[in-house]
Design a protein around this motif. Sequence first.
Motif, PDB file in Angstrom:
ATOM      1  N   ALA A 103      33.880 -28.875  15.972  1.00 51.95           N
ATOM      2  CA  ALA A 103      33.218 -28.499  14.722  1.00 51.95           C
ATOM      3  C   ALA A 103      31.720 -28.329  14.901  1.00 51.95           C
ATOM      4  CB  ALA A 103      33.492 -29.554  13.651  1.00 51.95           C
ATOM      5  N   ALA A 104      31.171 -28.849  15.988  1.00 47.40           N
ATOM      6  CA  ALA A 104      29.734 -28.734  16.221  1.00 47.40           C
ATOM      7  C   ALA A 104      29.309 -27.278  16.391  1.00 47.40           C
ATOM      8  CB  ALA A 104      29.333 -29.531  17.462  1.00 47.40           C
ATOM      9  N   LEU A 105      30.202 -26.425  16.879  1.00 48.89           N
ATOM     10  CA  LEU A 105      29.844 -25.019  17.114  1.00 48.89           C
ATOM     11  C   LEU A 105      29.658 -24.242  15.808  1.00 48.89           C
ATOM     12  CD1 LEU A 105      29.244 -22.772  19.075  1.00 48.89           C
ATOM     13  CD2 LEU A 105      31.706 -22.376  19.327  1.00 48.89           C
ATOM     14  N   PRO A 106      30.661 -24.206  14.911  1.00 50.18           N
ATOM     15  CA  PRO A 106      30.425 -23.507  13.640  1.00 50.18           C
ATOM     16  C   PRO A 106      29.336 -24.175  12.806  1.00 50.18           C
ATOM     17  CG  PRO A 106      32.529 -24.666  13.583  1.00 50.18           C
ATOM     18  CD  PRO A 106      32.052 -24.701  14.995  1.00 50.18           C
ATOM     19  N   LEU A 107      29.211 -25.500  12.916  1.00 53.43           N
ATOM     20  CA  LEU A 107      28.170 -26.202  12.179  1.00 53.43           C
ATOM     21  C   LEU A 107      26.785 -25.810  12.702  1.00 53.43           C
ATOM     22  CD1 LEU A 107      27.847 -28.294   9.909  1.00 53.43           C
ATOM     23  CD2 LEU A 107      27.791 -30.082  11.680  1.00 53.43           C
ATOM     24  N   ALA A 108      26.678 -25.629  14.019  1.00 50.65           N
ATOM     25  CA  ALA A 108      25.409 -25.202  14.617  1.00 50.65           C
ATOM     26  C   ALA A 108      25.004 -23.830  14.095  1.00 50.65           C
ATOM     27  CB  ALA A 108      25.526 -25.180  16.140  1.00 50.65           C
ATOM     28  N   LEU A 109      25.972 -22.930  14.022  1.00 55.61           N
ATOM     29  CA  LEU A 109      25.682 -21.588  13.507  1.00 55.61           C
ATOM     30  C   LEU A 109      25.267 -21.645  12.039  1.00 55.61           C
ATOM     31  CD1 LEU A 109      28.614 -19.594  15.163  1.00 55.61           C
ATOM     32  CD2 LEU A 109      26.178 -19.299  15.632  1.00 55.61           C
ATOM     33  N   ALA A 110      25.975 -22.426  11.253  1.00 55.54           N
ATOM     34  CA  ALA A 110      25.673 -22.497   9.814  1.00 55.54           C
ATOM     35  C   ALA A 110      24.295 -23.093   9.564  1.00 55.54           C
ATOM     36  CB  ALA A 110      26.751 -23.325   9.105  1.00 55.54           C
ATOM     37  N   ILE A 111      24.010 -24.233  10.197  1.00 58.59           N
ATOM     38  CA  ILE A 111      22.722 -24.898   9.955  1.00 58.59           C
ATOM     39  C   ILE A 111      21.579 -24.097  10.580  1.00 58.59           C
ATOM     40  CG2 ILE A 111      21.367 -26.985  10.365  1.00 58.59           C
ATOM     41  CD1 ILE A 111      23.963 -28.573  10.387  1.00 58.59           C
ATOM     42  N   GLY A 112      21.783 -23.616  11.816  1.00 57.39           N
ATOM     43  CA  GLY A 112      20.726 -22.886  12.509  1.00 57.39           C
ATOM     44  C   GLY A 112      20.331 -21.608  11.791  1.00 57.39           C
TER      45      GLY A 112
END
Length: 335
Positions: A103-112
């Motif tokens: 989940a860190a990957l889609p979360l990184a895209l969303a937050i970044g």
Amino acid sequence: MKIQTLSSLNIIAALALAFVIGAVLMWVSGYDPASSYYSMLVTPFSDRVYLLSALAFSAPIVLTGLTFALGLRTGLFNIGAEGQVYMGALGAVIAAYFARSLAALPLALAIGLALAVLWSAVPAVLKMWRGVNEVVSTIMMNWIAYWTVIMAVSTAFANPLQPEESVKTPEVARLTPLIPGTDFTVAVPVAYIVALLMYIFLKYSVWGYRISVSGLNPIAARSYGIKPERAVLAAFALGALTAGLAGVLQVVARPPSYSLMRNLANVYGIGFDGITAAMLGRGHPLGVVLASIFLGVMQEGARHMQIEAGTPFEFVRVVQGLIILLLAVQILRRP
């Protein structure tokens, strides 16, 4: 201030002059220009690993180059990609801190991407409502982002095992090299696909037309019912998305650390390299790709130049700075 498109002859002349001045500076400093330029520009093509590394260097430059190119298309001199890259990278670090799974990957895209767009909103609003020059406001936002992210990486999101970097992206969420033994990850094709989509957007979409017309002639745009203010907002937001994506990918898809260095070494300067790429590419998304590959070759070649010719890496930055200066003098003119 009026922004004009450069001809191919202008660009070739600027490149030639930048390399000539760089050669003179090398010679005065006691280094061999011929050997240095050979190591910089020819050696990267001598081995597949070198060439793939050059392409890996080019990926984030493509994305920040699109930010600046989109601004040019709208009549803006938007140099805020640097700060937006930092915020995108910070978003990836925040995601790695809170999610230790895929989940860190889609979360990184969303937050970044969200942080990058919010960061661009400040100069966009100042430009629209108060007429603040975007060069001044984006420079300020770049430095605020720089020190904010350094503080975050040094404190809340520091890696307790390796204090010189942030927490690492979880292994399961990392975009590892597509070709073992190289830095060539999915970030490279993603950057090139984004450039292609940007070209299609600008050439064939309604909003792409509005952005182009607003940049060419705001008065004519108003007569056709187009609001240039909205075009400015769209250009800032879309540019922030590509710059933020560059920052995210430098954390989740850049071996070997998959983290953000405490001094931001793995993201520093990417936004400014994008300015060079956009100028060399004449503001065209596909031209930006070709120019970014050229700059990627220069960056990969700089390592060989330092090893083989003994010429400091900084001379590559000198040449790139000269290119920006010579192109900026031509691209900006007063009416």
